[in-house]
Motif scaffolding. Structure first.
Motif, PDB file in Angstrom:
ATOM      1  N   THR A   2       0.834  -1.196   0.000  1.00 10.71           N
ATOM      2  CA  THR A   2       0.000   0.000   0.000  1.00 10.71           C
ATOM      3  C   THR A   2       0.867   1.244   0.000  1.00 10.71           C
ATOM      4  N   ALA A   3       0.219   2.377  -0.358  1.00 10.79           N
ATOM      5  CA  ALA A   3       0.962   3.649  -0.356  1.00 10.79           C
ATOM      6  C   ALA A   3       1.458   3.978   1.038  1.00 10.79           C
ATOM      7  N   ASP A   4       0.654   3.603   2.065  1.00  8.68           N
ATOM      8  CA  ASP A   4       1.045   3.883   3.447  1.00  8.68           C
ATOM      9  C   ASP A   4       2.293   3.091   3.824  1.00  8.68           C
ATOM     10  N   GLN A   5       2.328   1.813   3.409  1.00  4.50           N
ATOM     11  CA  GLN A   5       3.499   0.989   3.713  1.00  4.50           C
ATOM     12  C   GLN A   5       4.733   1.514   2.989  1.00  4.50           C
ATOM     13  N   GLU A   6       4.557   1.938   1.743  1.00  2.93           N
ATOM     14  CA  GLU A   6       5.684   2.470   0.975  1.00  2.93           C
ATOM     15  C   GLU A   6       6.237   3.736   1.619  1.00  2.93           C
ATOM     16  N   SER A  12      11.603   5.358   6.924  1.00  5.55           N
ATOM     17  CA  SER A  12      12.607   4.631   7.704  1.00  5.55           C
ATOM     18  C   SER A  12      13.973   4.698   7.024  1.00  5.55           C
ATOM     19  N   ALA A  13      13.981   4.504   5.698  1.00  5.34           N
ATOM     20  CA  ALA A  13      15.244   4.571   4.969  1.00  5.34           C
ATOM     21  C   ALA A  13      15.832   5.976   5.013  1.00  5.34           C
ATOM     22  N   TYR A  14      14.973   7.008   4.994  1.00  8.72           N
ATOM     23  CA  TYR A  14      15.443   8.394   5.068  1.00  8.72           C
ATOM     24  C   TYR A  14      16.137   8.658   6.396  1.00  8.72           C
ATOM     25  N   GLN A  15      15.531   8.193   7.479  1.00 14.36           N
ATOM     26  CA  GLN A  15      16.125   8.451   8.785  1.00 14.36           C
ATOM     27  C   GLN A  15      17.398   7.654   9.004  1.00 14.36           C
TER      28      GLN A  15
END
Length: 256
Positions: A2-6, A12-15
């Motif tokens: 889903t868009a929310d999961q993406e 998470s990857a950004y942080q």
């Protein structure tokens, strides 16, 4: 997916610093524009910190450590200090702190502020570089300070003084949102000849003297006024930067 999961995976990857520069820029712009996403980012950051703290348990016993080392085939690491040695070290640190506290206490705030300034410098330089590789180095293009200043309302918690230096040879080109310490902050963009000057305004974190640094051909300067700290980044020569800084700070509503 889903868009929310993406979005959660990207956040998470950004942080964790795992996104490409283009993806990181896109996420920073979303954080600046979406208050709910910024709240989720803050909750994720808090949760990550709590998990790290929870995992920071006392070290395993010597018997367990020896068993694991034997099973996986690694040599035993250098032995830990004995309890008495550790106690001696702690006592020495406490004595130095007790007797030296009166001497260095006054400088603690400056030291902490300087320690916290490095991530800020990294972020403002990254914002400047992202602006240079983008189609335009600003989110709003205007030489009118009465247009640029209201544009920041609601987008950042910092309300910068927007100085118009067009008649001095440093025209205001616009403004953009950068992300420093996970928070959206305003950046004013000026031009001089073919050079771009970024002035990022962040909340002051403590007593910090004026400073200058060189980063990959760019000059980074900072100074504080009131409860704000101004970070200037440009490849302009020292003479041009000195003139700009003086004009900026001496103008009505300037930062000095």
């Amino acid at each position: 997916m889903t868009a929310d999961q993406e979005t959660f995976l990207l956040l998470s990857a950004y942080q964790d610093g795992e996104l490409s520069p283009g993806e990181a820029l896109a996420m920073e712009r979303r954080l600046a524009a979406e208050p709910e996403l910024r709240q989720r980012a803050e909750r994720l950051r808090t949760l990550s910190g709590e998990v790290r703290n929870a995992l920071a348990t006392p070290p395993a016993s010597d018997a367990l450590r020896a068993s694991v080392v034997q099973q996986i085939g690694f040599r035993r690491a250098a032995p830990h200090r004995s309890w008495f040695e550790a106690w001696q070290l702690m006592a020495a640190v406490l004595l130095v702190g007790f007797f030296g506290g009166g001497l260095i206490g006054g400088g603690t705030g400056i030291w902490l502020a300087a320690l916290g300034s490095q991530p800020t410098e990294d972020a403002v330089v990254a914002g400047h570089l992202r602006g240079l590789i983008a189609p335009q180095p600003f989110d709003i293009a205007s030489s009118n300070r009465h247009v640029v200043k209201p544009w920041f309302n609601g987008r950042t918690t910092v309300a910068p003084d927007v100085i118009d230096l067009t008649d001095k040879g440093y025209p205001l080109a616009g403004g953009r949102i950068d992300v420093v310490g996970g928070k959206a902050v305003p950046t004013l963009v000026y031009r001089h000849d073919q050079h771009v000057i970024s002035v990022t305004v962040v909340p002051r974190i403590g007593p910090m003297p004026k400073g200058e640094d060189q980063r990959d051909g760019y000059t980074v300067r900072h100074w504080s006024a009131g409860d704000l700290t101004y970070w200037l980044v440009s490849d302009l020569d020292a003479t041009g930067l000195n003139t700009f800084e003086r004009l900026f700070c001496d103008s009505p509503g300037g930062a000095m």
